[in-house]
Design an enzyme around this catalytic site. Structure first.
Site, PDB file in Angstrom:
ATOM      1  N   ASP A 179      -7.574   0.099   4.072  1.00 13.38           N
ATOM      2  CA  ASP A 179      -6.773   0.091   3.447  1.00 13.38           C
ATOM      3  C   ASP A 179      -7.784  -0.048   2.332  1.00 13.38           C
ATOM      4  OD1 ASP A 179      -4.520   2.133   2.488  1.00 13.38           O
ATOM      5  OD2 ASP A 179      -4.482   0.225   0.502  1.00 13.38           O
ATOM      6  N   TYR A 313      -4.966   1.120  -7.504  1.00 17.32           N
ATOM      7  CA  TYR A 313      -5.300   2.670  -8.229  1.00 17.32           C
ATOM      8  C   TYR A 313      -5.574   3.203  -9.171  1.00 17.32           C
ATOM      9  CZ  TYR A 313      -3.155   3.474  -2.811  1.00 17.32           C
ATOM     10  OH  TYR A 313      -3.089   3.566  -1.681  1.00 17.32           O
ATOM     11  N   HIS A 362      -2.470   3.313  10.944  1.00 17.46           N
ATOM     12  CA  HIS A 362      -3.095   2.723   9.381  1.00 17.46           C
ATOM     13  C   HIS A 362      -2.572   1.140   9.678  1.00 17.46           C
ATOM     14  CE1 HIS A 362      -5.107   2.888   5.478  1.00 17.46           C
ATOM     15  NE2 HIS A 362      -3.175   2.965   4.638  1.00 17.46           N
TER      16      HIS A 362
END
Length: 384
Positions: A179, A313, A362
């Site tokens: 990630d 982000y 993930h």
């Protein structure tokens, strides 16, 4: 700036745990939407059951004791407090390995791989495959949060990680991550190519191609690659909302998540359901409920939903700008859920190992710790 490294021990005041219990008891629940399924978000019936377990059976003190069994420290780097685990192998000549988590994860992701990686002889492996592990919490996440200032881009995090390894006395080391960690780890290689012996990522090191692809390029792909392109396109259509919110309004989102443990749990569980494999199975059937809740507790107890979103982000770096190839040997372990495509990754990375597998999602270290451990060992075996 102080280079001091301070021992750290997790010791959450009981008042915080009592407050959490009170908030769970007094939670105000929305009416379920028609069907109460995952297609509209975390289902009410499923989340109520998990909250009941959180309230009645989950034991934070047991999790705290498990975490405190590993040496933990804090240090200040570039004006930011950084929390990290530093677990040395009993093998003196072990290779240092820096492991970086992602969002919505934490250092909790790696609990099942610490023992096998640091002490392979005790876990049926070869002592020659041992690692000294350094596992930091990303700036703004958990006990490395909140952030003191803006600008914590992937480049800046990578520079901080290399500084951390210098302070620990490691001249040569490997890096691993998924990630956000799959973006940070190759960047550490670019930051310190003479010190990083290898980069291992789960999911793929990027970049991904600009979409939509031209028909000619799409036709040149394998069936597996076309499936991954299709799933990237589906993600952009169906799942991109959380990135849009976290990258533009992390502070607004933080009010709800920092104030409501049910809200924080729902926000994170939505991603665990979407990103574990197989997707149609509830996440607590794939990852242990206690481990899921301990990861959520890292966000709840530290109040870092906003700063984690901000760092993860709200990056200032230009999106899609090509990155130089560090020349550091790079490996990718790509699970069934993942969307890494080797031909695109090779434009920015020296890929020497690429392993596509037909299972797993993930959260590699939580879902497939045995496979992840084996792949890490094999990749670094010739780089020591």
């Amino acid at each position: 700036m102080s280079n001091d490294i301070h021992p750290f021990h997790i010791d959450i005041p009981q008042e915080q745990l009592n407050d959490l219990r009170s908030r769970l008891d007094a939670a105000r629940w929305p009416a379920p939407l028609p069907g109460d399924g995952w297609d509209t978000g975390t289902p009410t019936a499923w989340l109520r059951a998990l909250v009941d377990y959180w309230r009645a059976e989950y034991d934070w003190r047991a999790a705290e004791q498990q975490l405190n069994a590993y040496p933990q420290y804090t240090t200040e780097i570039d004006g930011q407090t950084i929390h990290f685990l530093h677990v040395r192998s009993p093998e003196a000549d072990a290779l240092p390995l820096l492991m970086t988590h992602g969002w919505p994860g934490s250092v909790v992701e790696f609990l099942d791989v610490i023992g096998p990686l640091t002490d392979p002889r005790a876990h049926g492996g070869n002592r020659a495959d041992a690692f000294h592990l350094v596992i930091p919490s990303l700036p703004g996440f958990g006990f490395s949060g909140p952030v003191a200032e803006a600008g914590w881009t992937i480049d800046r995090i990578a520079a901080a990680w290399d500084e951390l390894m210098r302070r620990l006395g490691y001249a040569r080391y490997g890096v691993q991550g998924g990630d956000i960690g799959a973006a940070v780890s190759p960047q550490v290689g670019r930051t310190a190519p003479s010190r990083v012996v290898g980069v291992h990522v789960n999911g793929g090191p990027g970049p991904f191609p600009p979409l939509p692809l031209a028909e000619e390029e799409l036709a040149s792909l394998t069936d597996l690659e076309r499936d991954r392109i299709r799933r990237i396109e589906a993600f952009m259509q169906e799942e991109f909302g959380y990135i849009a919110i976290q990258s533009t309004r992390p502070q607004t989102l933080a009010y709800g998540l920092v104030d409501s443990p049910v809200g924080q749990l729902a926000w994170i569980m939505d991603k665990f359901r979407e990103w574990t494999h197989p997707r149609g199975v509830d996440p607590d059937k794939i990852i242990d409920r206690d481990r899921l809740l301990t990861n959520v507790m890292f966000y709840w107890l530290t109040g870092t939903a906003g700063s984690a979103a901000y760092v993860g982000y709200a990056q200032d770096a230009p999106w899609g700008e090509p990155k130089p190839n560090s020349g550091v040997p790079t490996a990718a372990l790509v699970f069934a859920h993942d969307i890494g495509i080797r031909r695109y990754a090779e434009t920015e990375n020296t890929v020497t190992r690429w392993n596509d597998v037909d299972r797993g999602g993930h959260f590699a270290a939580m879902e497939e710790p045995v496979l992840l451990t084996a792949d890490i060992r094999e990749f670094f075996r010739d780089l020591r």
